[in-house]
Scaffold this motif. Structure first.
Motif, mmCIF file in Angstrom:
data_model
loop_
_atom_site.group_PDB
_atom_site.id
_atom_site.type_symbol
_atom_site.label_atom_id
_atom_site.label_comp_id
_atom_site.label_asym_id
_atom_site.label_seq_id
_atom_site.Cartn_x
_atom_site.Cartn_y
_atom_site.Cartn_z
ATOM 1 N N LEU A 29 0.975 -0.892 0.218
ATOM 2 C CA LEU A 29 0.020 -0.217 0.064
ATOM 3 C C LEU A 29 0.744 1.021 -0.391
ATOM 4 O O LEU A 29 0.451 1.936 0.228
ATOM 5 N N SER A 30 1.735 0.970 -0.360
ATOM 6 C CA SER A 30 3.224 2.268 -0.410
ATOM 7 C C SER A 30 3.249 3.088 -1.180
ATOM 8 O O SER A 30 3.714 1.745 -2.588
ATOM 9 N N GLU A 34 -3.982 5.549 -5.412
ATOM 10 C CA GLU A 34 -4.857 5.026 -5.080
ATOM 11 C C GLU A 34 -6.600 6.237 -5.840
ATOM 12 O O GLU A 34 -7.365 4.887 -6.248
ATOM 13 N N ASP A 59 -9.891 -4.742 -0.042
ATOM 14 C CA ASP A 59 -10.764 -3.869 -0.381
ATOM 15 C C ASP A 59 -10.116 -2.584 0.401
ATOM 16 O O ASP A 59 -10.157 -1.613 -0.171
ATOM 17 N N PHE A 60 -8.475 -2.601 -0.901
ATOM 18 C CA PHE A 60 -7.665 -0.916 -1.102
ATOM 19 C C PHE A 60 -6.912 -1.689 -1.791
ATOM 20 O O PHE A 60 -6.563 -2.846 -2.197
ATOM 21 N N GLU A 220 -5.475 8.290 1.769
ATOM 22 C CA GLU A 220 -5.941 7.747 3.146
ATOM 23 C C GLU A 220 -3.674 7.025 3.782
ATOM 24 O O GLU A 220 -4.535 7.127 4.817
ATOM 25 N N LYS A 221 -3.545 7.084 2.476
ATOM 26 C CA LYS A 221 -2.400 6.224 3.445
ATOM 27 C C LYS A 221 -2.696 5.250 4.706
ATOM 28 O O LYS A 221 -2.056 5.070 5.906
ATOM 29 N N ARG A 222 -3.001 4.316 4.008
ATOM 30 C CA ARG A 222 -3.841 3.300 5.383
ATOM 31 C C ARG A 222 -1.700 2.150 5.556
ATOM 32 O O ARG A 222 -0.889 2.601 4.564
ATOM 33 N N ILE A 223 -2.078 1.615 6.513
ATOM 34 C CA ILE A 223 -0.802 0.898 6.882
ATOM 35 C C ILE A 223 -1.014 -0.926 7.154
ATOM 36 O O ILE A 223 -2.370 -0.803 7.186
ATOM 37 N N GLU A 224 -0.536 -1.266 5.818
ATOM 38 C CA GLU A 224 -1.124 -2.657 5.795
ATOM 39 C C GLU A 224 -0.736 -3.985 6.449
ATOM 40 O O GLU A 224 -1.934 -4.282 6.578
ATOM 41 N N LYS A 225 0.324 -3.243 7.201
ATOM 42 C CA LYS A 225 0.212 -4.356 8.570
ATOM 43 C C LYS A 225 0.822 -3.130 9.794
ATOM 44 O O LYS A 225 2.279 -3.646 9.646
ATOM 45 N N ARG A 226 0.383 -3.612 10.773
ATOM 46 C CA ARG A 226 0.751 -3.086 11.937
ATOM 47 C C ARG A 226 1.496 -4.223 12.862
ATOM 48 O O ARG A 226 0.262 -4.871 13.480
#
Length: 231
Positions: A29-30, A34, A59-60, A220-226
């Protein structure tokens, strides 16, 4: 030449068609485009072949195009965190051409440089080499990999000037420059657009000659795996 457009839909107007090949930047997601991905989903363009390191998450990112069954084939390095990608591949609903990451990056870069193919040792003796030309150099076997030239490249950068010069943000650069180069048309979304001369010339990662259309997006800049340590 006008390069700045008001929205992702406007920037993609006239470029999309069923059965096209799209090169997409990003890693997980980096650095993913999007806004442009969402616009392609909304346009309903189908039977897509997409060259990208992976396919986002369920979903992203590019994963939303899998959910709507708009993708016919992926040219990728790994399935990643996307369960739907795995399900469609294993069920035969989705074609998948696996590429080692370095090979995929070089196939895109070669396409952008007008190089039709190159020889590499990566994949020799594996399924990757099946059906490909083999050639020996200095006693070592190499396989021929063909360049990727996409109908459209969609990428994400940090900053751009109005002529299309791009600056990427740290690891979000990833596959973006190579994907941008190999598209017959490149559309880029950025966080900030400035005037010519405002970017340090030595800091430009990709010259504007490769970029045809620009938008300034919201991210949105989600974190794929926190992963966090215990309190």
């Amino acid at each position: 030449m006008k390069k700045v457009y008001g929205s992702a839909a406007e920037a993609l107007d006239g470029l999309l068609f069923d059965g096209m090949t799209i090169a997409a930047g990003g890693f997980g997601l980096s650095g993913i485009p999007e806004n442009l991905i969402a616009a392609i989903r909304d346009a309903g363009t189908k039977d897509l072949t997409i060259a990208s390191n992976n396919c986002g998450v369920d979903d992203f990112g590019l994963g939303v195009l899998l959910q709507t069954k708009q993708v016919k084939k992926m040219i990728s390095s790994y399935v990643g965190e996307n369960a739907e990608f795995m399900r469609q591949y294993l069920s035969g609903e989705l074609e998948l051409e696996f590429n080692p990451q370095g090979t995929l990056a070089e196939r895109m870069r070669a396409g952008g440089c007008g190089i039709p193919g190159f020889y590499t040792k990566t994949g020799v003796g594996t399924q990757i080499a099946e059906g490909k030309e083999h050639k020996d150099f200095d006693g070592q076997t190499y396989i021929l990999e063909r360049a990727i030239v996409a109908d459209l490249a969609i990428v994400k950068a940090w900053k751009a000037d109005t002529t299309g010069n791009l600056v990427f943000r740290k690891t979000a650069r990833n596959f973006n420059p190579d994907a941008a180069m190999c598209g017959k048309v490149c559309v880029c979304e950025v966080e900030e657009i400035v005037q010519p001369g405002e970017l340090d010339g030595d800091a430009i990662h990709l010259p504007g000659v490769f970029v045809h259309r620009l938008i300034q997006g919201a991210f949105e800049k989600r974190i794929e795996k926190r992963t966090v340590r215990a309190a």
